[in-house]
Motif scaffolding. Structure first.
Motif, mmCIF file in Angstrom:
data_model
loop_
_atom_site.group_PDB
_atom_site.id
_atom_site.type_symbol
_atom_site.label_atom_id
_atom_site.label_comp_id
_atom_site.label_asym_id
_atom_site.label_seq_id
_atom_site.Cartn_x
_atom_site.Cartn_y
_atom_site.Cartn_z
ATOM 1 N N PRO A 1 0.795 -1.430 -0.277
ATOM 2 C CA PRO A 1 0.040 -0.131 0.329
ATOM 3 C C PRO A 1 0.844 1.312 0.442
ATOM 4 O O PRO A 1 0.382 2.386 -0.714
ATOM 5 N N ALA A 2 1.874 1.353 0.868
ATOM 6 C CA ALA A 2 2.972 2.488 0.744
ATOM 7 C C ALA A 2 3.308 3.305 0.126
ATOM 8 O O ALA A 2 3.755 4.202 -0.531
ATOM 9 N N LEU A 3 3.641 1.530 -0.925
ATOM 10 C CA LEU A 3 4.496 1.938 -2.700
ATOM 11 C C LEU A 3 3.387 1.764 -3.299
ATOM 12 O O LEU A 3 3.960 2.853 -4.444
ATOM 13 N N ALA A 4 2.250 1.868 -3.361
ATOM 14 C CA ALA A 4 0.949 1.959 -4.395
ATOM 15 C C ALA A 4 1.155 3.463 -4.117
ATOM 16 O O ALA A 4 0.627 4.284 -5.251
ATOM 17 N N ALA A 5 0.754 4.208 -3.035
ATOM 18 C CA ALA A 5 0.656 5.975 -2.738
ATOM 19 C C ALA A 5 1.534 6.380 -3.189
ATOM 20 O O ALA A 5 1.471 6.989 -4.042
ATOM 21 N N VAL A 6 2.413 6.282 -3.013
ATOM 22 C CA VAL A 6 4.333 6.763 -3.558
ATOM 23 C C VAL A 6 3.989 6.882 -5.155
ATOM 24 O O VAL A 6 4.335 8.031 -5.582
ATOM 25 N N LEU A 7 4.127 5.629 -5.710
ATOM 26 C CA LEU A 7 3.523 5.759 -6.781
ATOM 27 C C LEU A 7 2.555 6.445 -7.663
ATOM 28 O O LEU A 7 2.821 6.821 -8.923
ATOM 29 N N GLY A 8 1.459 6.215 -7.134
ATOM 30 C CA GLY A 8 0.583 7.020 -7.321
ATOM 31 C C GLY A 8 0.143 8.026 -7.181
ATOM 32 O O GLY A 8 0.231 9.621 -8.299
ATOM 33 N N TYR A 9 1.280 8.817 -6.419
ATOM 34 C CA TYR A 9 1.239 10.426 -6.242
ATOM 35 C C TYR A 9 2.485 10.682 -7.376
ATOM 36 O O TYR A 9 2.387 12.103 -8.097
ATOM 37 N N LEU A 10 3.657 9.558 -8.198
ATOM 38 C CA LEU A 10 4.707 10.319 -8.860
ATOM 39 C C LEU A 10 3.980 10.328 -9.813
ATOM 40 O O LEU A 10 4.136 11.014 -11.415
ATOM 41 N N GLY A 11 2.953 8.795 -10.487
ATOM 42 C CA GLY A 11 2.229 9.070 -11.461
ATOM 43 C C GLY A 11 1.548 10.556 -11.628
ATOM 44 O O GLY A 11 1.943 10.639 -12.606
ATOM 45 N N ILE A 12 0.882 10.859 -10.822
ATOM 46 C CA ILE A 12 -0.060 12.404 -10.968
ATOM 47 C C ILE A 12 0.565 13.452 -11.243
ATOM 48 O O ILE A 12 0.471 14.355 -11.220
ATOM 49 N N ALA A 13 1.726 13.675 -10.438
ATOM 50 C CA ALA A 13 2.700 14.341 -10.999
ATOM 51 C C ALA A 13 3.055 14.271 -11.757
ATOM 52 O O ALA A 13 2.997 14.995 -13.085
ATOM 53 N N VAL A 14 3.293 13.313 -12.671
ATOM 54 C CA VAL A 14 4.346 12.892 -14.503
ATOM 55 C C VAL A 14 2.213 13.294 -15.288
ATOM 56 O O VAL A 14 2.525 14.360 -15.921
ATOM 57 N N VAL A 15 1.672 12.816 -14.880
ATOM 58 C CA VAL A 15 0.478 13.030 -15.578
ATOM 59 C C VAL A 15 0.129 14.166 -15.636
ATOM 60 O O VAL A 15 -0.203 14.647 -16.327
ATOM 61 N N GLY A 16 0.048 14.893 -14.398
ATOM 62 C CA GLY A 16 -0.718 16.722 -14.239
ATOM 63 C C GLY A 16 0.391 17.203 -14.854
ATOM 64 O O GLY A 16 -0.625 18.559 -15.553
ATOM 65 N N GLY A 17 1.603 17.288 -14.544
ATOM 66 C CA GLY A 17 2.839 17.833 -15.650
ATOM 67 C C GLY A 17 2.683 17.835 -17.015
ATOM 68 O O GLY A 17 2.855 18.460 -17.577
ATOM 69 N N VAL A 18 2.506 16.384 -17.928
ATOM 70 C CA VAL A 18 2.316 16.635 -18.875
ATOM 71 C C VAL A 18 1.056 17.013 -19.270
ATOM 72 O O VAL A 18 1.147 17.766 -20.672
ATOM 73 N N LEU A 19 0.008 16.775 -18.189
ATOM 74 C CA LEU A 19 -1.071 17.596 -18.983
ATOM 75 C C LEU A 19 -0.978 18.614 -19.059
ATOM 76 O O LEU A 19 -1.593 19.554 -19.742
ATOM 77 N N ALA A 20 -0.369 19.272 -18.222
ATOM 78 C CA ALA A 20 -0.236 21.008 -17.901
ATOM 79 C C ALA A 20 0.805 21.535 -19.239
ATOM 80 O O ALA A 20 0.343 22.613 -19.932
ATOM 81 N N ALA A 21 1.649 21.217 -19.148
ATOM 82 C CA ALA A 21 2.542 21.678 -19.792
ATOM 83 C C ALA A 21 2.248 21.624 -21.894
ATOM 84 O O ALA A 21 2.205 22.148 -22.578
ATOM 85 N N GLU A 22 1.126 19.979 -22.167
ATOM 86 C CA GLU A 22 0.225 19.844 -23.074
ATOM 87 C C GLU A 22 -0.751 20.949 -23.396
ATOM 88 O O GLU A 22 -1.416 21.561 -24.583
ATOM 89 N N THR A 23 -1.452 21.518 -22.470
ATOM 90 C CA THR A 23 -2.194 22.177 -22.365
ATOM 91 C C THR A 23 -1.505 23.911 -22.904
ATOM 92 O O THR A 23 -2.813 23.970 -23.372
ATOM 93 N N VAL A 24 -0.839 24.235 -22.557
ATOM 94 C CA VAL A 24 -0.302 25.281 -23.339
ATOM 95 C C VAL A 24 0.137 25.452 -24.179
ATOM 96 O O VAL A 24 -0.299 26.208 -24.833
ATOM 97 N N ARG A 25 0.552 24.207 -25.007
ATOM 98 C CA ARG A 25 1.052 23.641 -26.848
ATOM 99 C C ARG A 25 -0.480 23.759 -26.936
ATOM 100 O O ARG A 25 -0.246 24.653 -27.834
ATOM 101 N N MET A 26 -1.364 23.390 -26.712
ATOM 102 C CA MET A 26 -2.779 22.957 -27.600
ATOM 103 C C MET A 26 -3.239 25.048 -27.279
ATOM 104 O O MET A 26 -3.806 25.084 -28.449
ATOM 105 N N ALA A 27 -2.982 25.370 -26.525
ATOM 106 C CA ALA A 27 -3.863 26.839 -25.838
ATOM 107 C C ALA A 27 -3.232 27.640 -27.149
ATOM 108 O O ALA A 27 -3.855 28.369 -27.836
ATOM 109 N N ALA A 28 -2.167 27.612 -27.037
ATOM 110 C CA ALA A 28 -1.068 28.487 -28.132
ATOM 111 C C ALA A 28 -0.894 28.477 -29.157
ATOM 112 O O ALA A 28 -1.666 29.282 -30.683
ATOM 113 N N ARG A 29 -1.770 26.794 -29.956
ATOM 114 C CA ARG A 29 -2.626 26.932 -31.766
ATOM 115 C C ARG A 29 -3.754 26.763 -31.807
ATOM 116 O O ARG A 29 -3.407 27.523 -32.965
#
Ligand SMILES: Nc1ncnc2c1ncn2[C@@H]1O[C@H](COP(=O)(O)OP(=O)(O)OP(=O)(O)O)[C@@H](O)[C@H]1O
Length: 603
Positions: free
Chosen positions: A82-110
């Motif tokens: 469970p602890a590992l799942a929480a850590v990996l989950g947190y890492l996962g959402i940080a990556v997904v959130g970050g990628v989507l946020a960057a994608e947002t900027v690119r798409m908004a500009a287009r």
């Protein structure tokens, strides 16, 4: 060309009537809709990405609570999953959130760049299509701000503003929802804290709207003073007004500085106020949550998540506040742009145009009554018949209506009543290409576009060959002059190339008109005094240009008048004398007096 920028609020910024406002808002929405339509697929994808990014980022504290409440006890019991799942989950959402946020900027500009490109080209095409009545009324300063500061205001909003506003709003909604689901009591504390936050933000909006208007007006005054001083630099230096102008400029620049400082102070107050409210909320959530942990109502992990949620809740409010002004000016800009795009030419294209394949050049004014806009009559009742091939010179006091007659023949304006016709066809029944082929106007300013000399002449007939361009230049006597330029006909006429003298510019514009070979030529003769050899060349060029076609010349030179077949003397929009130059000069009327005066100056 007027470069005057309006000081103070512009007429279009003054509060209009409610119906006008509603119409303006409708026009703005329609414009926005029409800009969005071609990119709607990408815009929907953008909205989904923004929501996805916020949803992912807002789930972080919930995972923290899971990690603390389930992960750590399980870890102590020897089960790390469970602890590992929480850590990996947190890492996962940080990556997904970050990628989507960057994608947002690119798409908004287009999306925004596609919309702005569409808007810019539409604006250019539209303002180019609008008639002279519009352009004479709409100062060039205003038209420039439509293409620059207004599209820029919209760009700021579209590029990042809308997505930031949406992301901030969604972040607050998701944060509150997660917290309410996790622990509704802490959620309630958060919701109560919205009240002071909303009051502060509203206060800021009201104050900043006033302040922002002050700041914009102050900035407009700085520009106006600067433009006025620089356009009038010759008069300013000649009359030694440097010190006075500097003092006036200092005054407006200081006003601008003060209003900008006040705006920054307001932002400072909003920011610190929100930080205070945010921290007090965190303390309240901690206190309430702490007591509930002690009472055994919630676990420590939930408290930690509640504190994290409380902390992230208020951060976007400051961003919403910051974007408020951009949002306001973008709405105002959109309104102005939509209004401009709704302007229709007052000289409409005929529905069923009549052909005029081979114009002879007979011009008639039948009972023409005309005035500008809703103003008084400039031409009360004009009857005039110009047979094909006649060279007509118009003279008269300033404001007599000479240019107005010229503008009616070229159909820059339409008569209020009566008709203007060419070869018996009303100009209102002619398709624009036919009319422009039949009638060409050469103005005093002899405007040259950036490009080569040859390209400037070829404007008269874009399909002309180089030989034809040279023949036209030869005909009006400018060939030798052009030959002497560094690159001959290919010499650019802008700052990179040669600077043409007033006389040379006139000759180039004559060559352009010669190449166009219209049946009717309307010419506003330049008043600029040239040196005598220059004058002679221009006169010679003019004679060639006018030969064999109908011409209406607003004459300023005696030689032009005396070379004409017929002279009209105008006063208050009426023809008071009409005859050959010799007849009129020999008579006792206005022209005779004018002629005597001219003769006297020639000595
Ligand atoms: N765009 C305009 N809007 C409103 N009124 C105008 C406009 N252009 C000209 N007028 C008015 O129409 C009248 C006739 O002007 P017009 O320019 O035809 O005179 P003009 O005889 O050509 O004078 P000038 O020799 O000084 O150029 C003037 O009273 C002028 O103020």
């Amino acid at each position: 060309m007027s470069t005057a920028l309006p000081s103070g609020p512009r007429p279009e910024e003054q509060p209009g009537r409610d119906t006008e406002r509603a119409a303006g808002a409708r026009a703005s929405l329609q414009l926005l809709g029409s800009l969005l339509r071609p990119v709607r697929g990408r815009a929907i994808l953008l909205a989904i990405t923004v929501a996805g990014a916020q949803l992912a980022l807002a789930s972080g504290p919930t995972l923290v609570s899971y990690g603390i409440d389930s992960g750590i006890p399980a870890l102590i019991d020897g089960s790390p999953a469970p602890a590992l799942a929480a850590v990996l989950g947190y890492l996962g959402i940080a990556v997904v959130g970050g990628v989507l946020a960057a994608e947002t900027v690119r798409m908004a500009a287009r999306v925004s760049q596609a919309m702005l490109l569409d808007l810019r080209t539409r604006l250019f095409r539209h303002t180019q299509r609008l008639d002279l009545e519009f352009h004479e009324g709409y100062t060039s300063g205003r038209i420039i701000s439509r293409q620059t500061s207004d599209t820029e205001a919209l760009r700021e909003l579209l590029d990042g503003g809308v997505t930031t506003l949406a992301a901030s709003g969604l972040s607050m909604v998701f944060t509150a929802t997660y917290l309410l689901l996790l622990d509704w009591v802490s959620g309630l504390v958060l919701l109560i804290a919205i009240i002071p936050g909303a009051i502060l933000t509203r206060w800021f909006q009201l104050r900043s709207r006033v302040q922002y208007t002050k700041q914009r007006n102050a900035s407009a005054r700085v520009i106006v003073r600067f433009v006025e001083a620089m356009t009038g630099i010759r008069a300013l230096q000649a009359f030694r007004r440097e010190r006075v102008e500097s003092a006036r400029y200092d005054g407006v620049a200081r006003d601008f500085q003060r209003s900008t400082a006040e705006s920054i102070r307001l932002f400072g107050l909003l920011d610190s106020g929100l930080i205070l409210i945010g921290n007090v909320t965190v303390a309240a959530v901690l206190l309430v949550g702490g007591l509930r942990v002690l009472a055994g109502d919630i676990e420590v992990g939930v408290l930690a998540a509640a504190v994290l949620y409380a902390k992230r809740f208020f951060a976007p409010l400051a961003q919403i506040g910051t974007f408020y002004n951009s949002f306001q000016s973008a709405i105002a800009a959109l309104d102005k742009l939509a209004t401009l795009l709704l302007e229709e030419p007052t000289v409409p294209e005929p529905e069923r145009p009549r052909p005029l394949a081979h114009p002879r050049g007979e011009v008639r004014f039948d009972g023409v009554e005309f005035g500008y806009g809703r103003g008084a009559s400039v031409l009360p009742d004009l009857h005039l018949e110009i047979p094909a091939g006649q060279n007509l010179a118009m003279v008269g006091t300033t404001g007599a209506g000479k240019s107005t007659i010229a503008k009616l023949v070229t159909r820059f304006y339409d008569a209020r009543s009566g008709s203007v016709s060419i070869d018996g066809v009303d100009v209102r029944d002619l398709a624009t290409p036919d009319l422009r082929r039949a009638v060409v106007m050469v103005t005093q300013e002899a405007y040259l576009f950036s490009g080569s000399v040859a390209a400037n002449i070829a404007i008269g007939n874009p399909t002309a060959t180089r030989e034809e361009v040279i023949a036209a230049a030869r005909a009006v006597g400018v060939h030798e002059v052009i030959e002497q330029f560094p690159q001959g006909y290919d010499t650019p006429v802008d700052t990179r190339g040669v600077r043409l003298s007033a006389g040379q510019r006139q000759l180039v514009s004559f060559a352009r008109a010669f190449l166009a070979n219209p049946a009717v030529l309307v010419l506003d003769e330049a008043t600029s005094s040239l040196d005598i050899p220059g004058e002679r060349i221009v006169q010679q060029g003019l004679r060639t240009l006018l030969a064999g076609r109908t011409s209406i010349v607003i004459a300023h030179r005696l030689s032009t008048v005396m070379n004409a077949d017929r002279v009209l003397v105008l006063e208050h929009g009426q023809i008071i004398e009409d005859g050959t130059p010799e007849e009129l000069a020999a008579g006792t009327g206005h022209f005779a007096a004018l002629y005597a005066g001219w003769q006297a100056t020639l000595g």
